[in-house]
Design an enzyme around this catalytic site. Structure first.
Site: not given
Length: 347
Positions: A198, A239, A250
């Site tokens: 990402q 998150d 992540k």
């Protein structure tokens, strides 16, 4: 009803359209979802990803579910059906708490307005409100976070916590954007963020589009780059944040936090209040999603590992609270003791 269109998603009134983040930056492909099941698949398969983004996406998926029902939503059957829509969407990704927060908010609105003839319009308005609120929240996070950065600083970030991970603007990248908008010269080192890349695919692309100086490094270079004095601060997204300040983000974030502490570099987490889960006491209770082993054995569809090799692919890790300098929210920056300061944000 008003529509919405950002880099991440578009709400047309009868569908939600996502840029397929799996294809970026080489291809700009769009996926249109007209049912809650298609929205479920888009979230699960990471066509759309990032905690705030999947929360808003699920809210629109909930609206699509209501539009699909061929009957009276006010009936017992309608209520059971909408509960099943909520549960299906909630099962798409287990770690990001924004998903459950948005669906709980949508379902509460549904139950509270059951007698309304225009219940679908009310649900659509609520989903749009969630989306627009996210944009404003990100800008507030950016404003508070920008004050932590000095003119000339170089920031390391991990994964993608930018516009693509939210409805628009971003959390960690929102901090960087706001600092640049305030006239500060800010440079960025972006970890590639294996195995899904990402950072390489999304963060570097976003920052280059904005004209912000970005240097891409592989994940295992972060410690050496820090040791060379090239990094002034680390800013990442989240998150889920537990009540004690432990942060799920992540995979690889924990390693970056350890390295930052070793080198005396402040480590900040940028996240909205909807990411804070006061019902989860510590990071040990946060469910960690494990994804397909193919994400490790293959890179962009090309196999790079032996056939049938054993793999372990947790999508997230947990950074302990004592490695985190501060958590940047839309209500300001909080610092330890997080079990006290996080709770105060909701008073």
């Amino acid at each position: 009803m008003p529509k919405l269109k950002t880099m991440t998603l578009e709400w047309t009134g009868d569908s939600v359209v996502f840029v397929d983040q799996r294809k970026l930056p080489l291809e700009e492909v769009y996926v249109r979802c007209t049912t809650h099941e298609e929205t479920f698949a888009a979230i699960k398969d990471m066509i759309v990803r990032g905690a705030p983004a999947i929360g808003a996406s699920a809210a629109f998926g909930y609206v699509l579910g209501a539009k699909e029902f061929d009957g009276n939503l006010n009936s017992d059957e309608g209520i059971r059906y909408m509960e099943s829509v909520k549960e299906r969407l909630a099962s798409s990704r287990p770690t990001a708490v924004n998903l459950f927060w948005a669906l709980d908010r949508m379902h509460k609105k549904f139950l509270n307005r059951l007698s309304s003839e225009n219940i679908i319009d009310i649900l659509e308005e609520e989903a749009l409100t969630i989306a627009h609120e996210d944009i404003e929240v990100n800008k507030a996070i950016g404003k508070y976070g920008a004050e932590l950065l000095r003119d000339g600083d170089t920031v390391l970030t991990h994964c993608n916590a930018g516009a693509l991970a939210t409805v628009d603007y971003g959390t960690a990248l929102g901090v960087i954007r706001a600092a640049v908008e305030a006239g500060k010269k800010i440079s960025v080192y972006a970890d590639e963020t294996r195995p899904y890349l990402q950072g390489a695919r999304l963060t570097a692309w976003e920052l280059m589009k904005d004209g912000i100086d970005v240097t891409l490094i592989s994940d295992n270079m972060a410690g050496w780059v820090m040791s060379q004095g090239k990094i002034n601060a680390v800013v990442v997204g989240a998150d889920r944040i537990a009540a004690n300040g432990d942060v799920a983000n992540k995979i690889g974030t924990y390693s970056v936090a350890v390295l930052a502490q070793r080198h005396g570099i402040p480590f900040y987490v940028a996240a909205p209040l909807s990411t804070i889960d006061l019902l989860t006491p510590t990071g040990k209770e946060i469910p960690i999603e494990e994804r397909s082993h193919k994400e490790i054995t293959h890179v962009q569809g090309m196999q790079v590992a032996p056939n049938n090799v054993k793999c372990y692919n947790p999508a997230f890790d947990v950074t302990p609270w004592n490695l985190i300098t501060g958590i940047i929210t839309e209500k300001g920056v909080v610092r330890p003791p997080y079990d006290v300061t996080l709770k105060k944000l909701f008073d």
